[in-house]
Design a protein around this motif. Structure first.
Motif, PDB file in Angstrom:
ATOM      1  N   SER A  44       2.667   0.034  10.750  1.00 46.23           N
ATOM      2  CA  SER A  44       3.660   1.096  10.351  1.00 46.23           C
ATOM      3  C   SER A  44       4.806   0.854  11.056  1.00 46.23           C
ATOM      4  O   SER A  44       4.904   0.465  12.386  1.00 46.23           O
ATOM      5  CB  SER A  44       3.017   2.443  10.770  1.00 46.23           C
ATOM      6  OG  SER A  44       3.757   3.287  10.506  1.00 46.23           O
ATOM      7  N   GLU A  50       3.196   9.265   5.972  1.00 43.99           N
ATOM      8  CA  GLU A  50       3.733   8.042   5.103  1.00 43.99           C
ATOM      9  C   GLU A  50       4.704   8.274   3.911  1.00 43.99           C
ATOM     10  O   GLU A  50       4.331   9.162   3.377  1.00 43.99           O
ATOM     11  CB  GLU A  50       2.528   7.185   4.525  1.00 43.99           C
ATOM     12  CG  GLU A  50       2.673   6.123   3.883  1.00 43.99           C
ATOM     13  CD  GLU A  50       1.678   5.182   3.181  1.00 43.99           C
ATOM     14  OE1 GLU A  50       1.670   4.656   2.153  1.00 43.99           O
ATOM     15  OE2 GLU A  50       0.529   5.450   4.022  1.00 43.99           O
ATOM     16  N   GLY A  53       4.396   2.753   0.937  1.00 38.16           N
ATOM     17  CA  GLY A  53       3.613   1.587   1.617  1.00 38.16           C
ATOM     18  C   GLY A  53       2.621   0.917   0.570  1.00 38.16           C
ATOM     19  O   GLY A  53       2.600   1.263  -0.725  1.00 38.16           O
ATOM     20  N   LYS A  63       3.494   0.234   5.902  1.00 34.66           N
ATOM     21  CA  LYS A  63       3.850   1.487   5.600  1.00 34.66           C
ATOM     22  C   LYS A  63       4.995   1.752   6.402  1.00 34.66           C
ATOM     23  O   LYS A  63       5.271   1.423   7.343  1.00 34.66           O
ATOM     24  CB  LYS A  63       2.778   2.597   5.538  1.00 34.66           C
ATOM     25  CG  LYS A  63       2.083   2.867   7.129  1.00 34.66           C
ATOM     26  CD  LYS A  63       1.029   3.905   7.008  1.00 34.66           C
ATOM     27  CE  LYS A  63       0.561   4.017   8.501  1.00 34.66           C
ATOM     28  NZ  LYS A  63      -0.499   5.063   8.272  1.00 34.66           N
ATOM     29  N   ALA A  65       6.924   5.111   7.694  1.00 34.68           N
ATOM     30  CA  ALA A  65       6.619   6.703   8.010  1.00 34.68           C
ATOM     31  C   ALA A  65       7.826   7.512   8.243  1.00 34.68           C
ATOM     32  O   ALA A  65       8.849   7.122   8.349  1.00 34.68           O
ATOM     33  CB  ALA A  65       5.585   6.667   9.334  1.00 34.68           C
TER      34      ALA A  65
END
Length: 377
Positions: A44, A50, A53, A63, A65
């Protein structure tokens, strides 16, 4: 005339600094973990919810965020993004358990954790090596070309032709070494060891303070000895020597960082000089307006800072994990879960307190508190 890069350019520049550096840092953890057969469950950039992603064929969720102030790699066997162990990892089937982070020998776990800061330093070295190739290596002799009238150097009796050997007991090789030493010691008394006509001499001097203001309106107080150099010397650097120059420059930057932090801890420098994400964003916007060279050099500086900070022995940071692994290697058994829990809580409290402090400083540097005081008054 004060120039400002504007909000949109500042946000863009901040994203171009933090995004790639965080990605590279976490990529170091990921690649080292993959090398040792550890499954990565999530990679991440940012924390929280999120935004976007995808999941690759190995089962890793890549992903982006909502809060872009860091990142993490969550390995199999981790309970949280901070790397705290899930106590149920031992209950997994043997094949899955073998792919968890906790199942690996302590030396492999240490390498995986250290790989993040290591790639930050590696990136900085590559950038600084490139600068050395492009612009050479400044090696101006530590010889006084002129002691400026009314400055600390002139008051101490220094004059043209004197060769500075040491400042404050620290050996000086070049004029650039002198500048770095003096710049962060405004108002300090130091001993100057020098050679005049072949005779070693020494004298005490109080480093002066010079107030500077850049094109963006930022004001700085820096140390000034008042020495002008002889003719500058810049050596060309070849491909083989460039990494050596880069290592030396990285060492110089780290040395200044450690010394300024020490000055803050001992009260010789104000804690108001500590900056956080907002300060980085502001500087990023300013440097990108100065051109590619200035912005890329900022990348190197921030990358070194990121690597250094993550190696501090604070739980929640990479250095805290490495400290636990060192204790485990010495004791031949892991630190107890209760001790780890209290350490993580203390580390989290320390990190949050530091974030609050630097954010308070950043808002103050932006003039928010003066503005609010004016409204109240």
């Amino acid at each position: 005339m004060i120039q400002t890069p504007g909000l949109l350019l500042t946000i863009l520049a901040f994203a171009l600094v933090i995004g790639p550096l965080v990605f590279i840092h976490e990529l170091g953890h990921y690649l080292a973990g993959r090398w040792f057969g550890v499954k990565a469950e999530a990679f991440s950039i940012g924390f929280g919810r999120e935004i976007a992603g995808w999941t690759d064929k190995r089962g890793t969720r890549w992903k982006l965020a909502l809060l872009p102030l860091g990142g993490y790699v969550k390995f199999a066997g981790d309970m949280t993004a901070a790397g705290r162990s899930d106590p149920d990892w031992l209950l997994l089937p043997a094949e899955e358990r073998a792919r968890t982070f906790q199942a690996k020998p302590v030396w492999q776990r240490a390498i995986i954790v250290a790989a993040g800061p290591a790639v930050n330093f590696l990136l900085a070295l590559l950038i600084l090596a490139g600068f050395a190739l492009a612009y050479g290596d400044a090696r101006t002799p530590a010889v006084i070309g002129q002691a400026m009238p009314g400055t600390a150097a002139a008051t101490a009796g220094l004059r043209a032709g004197d060769r500075i050997e040491a400042l404050g007991g620290r050996e000086v090789d070049t004029f650039e070494d002198m500048v770095r030493f003096v710049k962060i010691r405004a108002g300090e008394r130091v001993r100057i060891d020098y050679v005049r006509a072949g005779q070693p001499k020494s004298v005490d001097a109080v480093i002066g303070t010079q107030e500077q203001r850049d094109r963006f309106g930022n004001e700085y107080k820096v140390g000034l000895l008042g020495i002008a150099p002889t003719d500058p010397v810049v050596r060309s650097v070849g491909l083989l020597e460039a990494p050596v120059v880069a290592v030396r420059r990285t060492g110089d930057i780290l040395e200044m960082m450690v010394e300024t932090i020490g000055q803050i801890v001992t009260g010789r420098r104000s804690v108001k000089e500590l900056g956080g994400p907002l300060a980085i964003a502001k500087v990023s916007g300013e440097q990108i307006t100065l051109g590619a060279d200035a912005f890329v050099f900022l990348l190197a500086l921030v990358s070194i800072n990121l690597g250094f900070i993550n190696l501090l022995p604070v739980p929640m940071l990479d250095g805290g994990h490495l400290l636990f692994y060192l204790i485990e290697a010495v004791r031949r058994k892991p630190v107890g879960p209760e001790a780890q829990e209290w350490a993580y809580r203390g580390g989290l409290a320390a990190v949050l307190a530091l974030m609050m402090l630097v954010t308070f400083n950043d808002l103050g540097n932006f003039g928010l508190w003066r503005h609010l005081a004016g409204l109240i008054g």
